[in-house]
Design an enzyme around this catalytic site. Structure first.
Site, mmCIF file in Angstrom:
data_model
loop_
_atom_site.group_PDB
_atom_site.id
_atom_site.type_symbol
_atom_site.label_atom_id
_atom_site.label_comp_id
_atom_site.label_asym_id
_atom_site.label_seq_id
_atom_site.Cartn_x
_atom_site.Cartn_y
_atom_site.Cartn_z
ATOM 1 C CG ASP A 44 -12.417 39.264 -23.682
ATOM 2 O OD1 ASP A 44 -11.837 40.516 -23.678
ATOM 3 O OD2 ASP A 44 -11.794 38.117 -23.704
ATOM 4 C CB CYS A 68 -9.098 37.887 -21.246
ATOM 5 S SG CYS A 68 -7.433 37.542 -21.904
#
Length: 155
Positions: free
Chosen positions: A60, A53
């Site tokens: 992620d 992120c």
């Protein structure tokens, strides 16, 4: 052209290769398509894709499915694996990662057609799925469903 000659330019296959530090540093490689007179689909699935992120630095995770109908070029799979792995320390939103991968492959391979499905695992309780394709599916080529179910604890 003899088969051996189409592979002579590959530098990453067959040996130890470090993971590139960033997507920009990753070197994709390609080979001539020996079946360029036939329209067919190639699928790569990366069920453990990771990036960061850009706001929090938290990881992620996504399940990527890349389908393409090659023209004159095939992507060499180890170079693709290293390119995808280079996102591990790259900060970008899901949409940017997914579309950037597709656009780089399109620019590099000039395929007849390409699509990518980025099936992202939830952050903050919301899964984000990102889809991109270069145009309508080509006629006469079998392109199966990507086979990733809607989110229900995907996996």
């Amino acid at each position: 052209m003899p088969q051996d000659d189409i592979y002579s330019n590959l530098t990453q296959l067959g040996g130890a290769t470090a993971l590139p530090a960033s997507p920009e540093a990753a070197e994709l490689e390609r080979v001539q398509n020996p079946q360029a007179d036939v329209a067919y689909n190639v699928r790569f699935t990366a069920p453990e894709f990771t990036s960061l992120c850009p706001m929090t630095g938290q990881p992620d995770f996504a399940h990527l499915v890349i389908d393409y109908v090659p023209g004159q070029w095939l992507v060499e799979s180890k170079s693709l694996k290293l390119y995808l792995g280079s996102f591990r320390n790259h900060g970008a939103f899901h949409e940017d990662c997914t579309v950037s991968i597709a656009r780089r492959l399109v620019d590099f391979l000039d395929p007849q057609w390409l699509r990518i499905g980025g099936y992202w695992y939830p952050r903050g309780g919301i899964p984000i799925d990102v889809f991109y394709q270069t145009g309508p599916m080509p006629d006469g080529v079998w392109i199966p469903d990507q086979g990733v179910p809607p989110y229900r604890g995907r996996g």
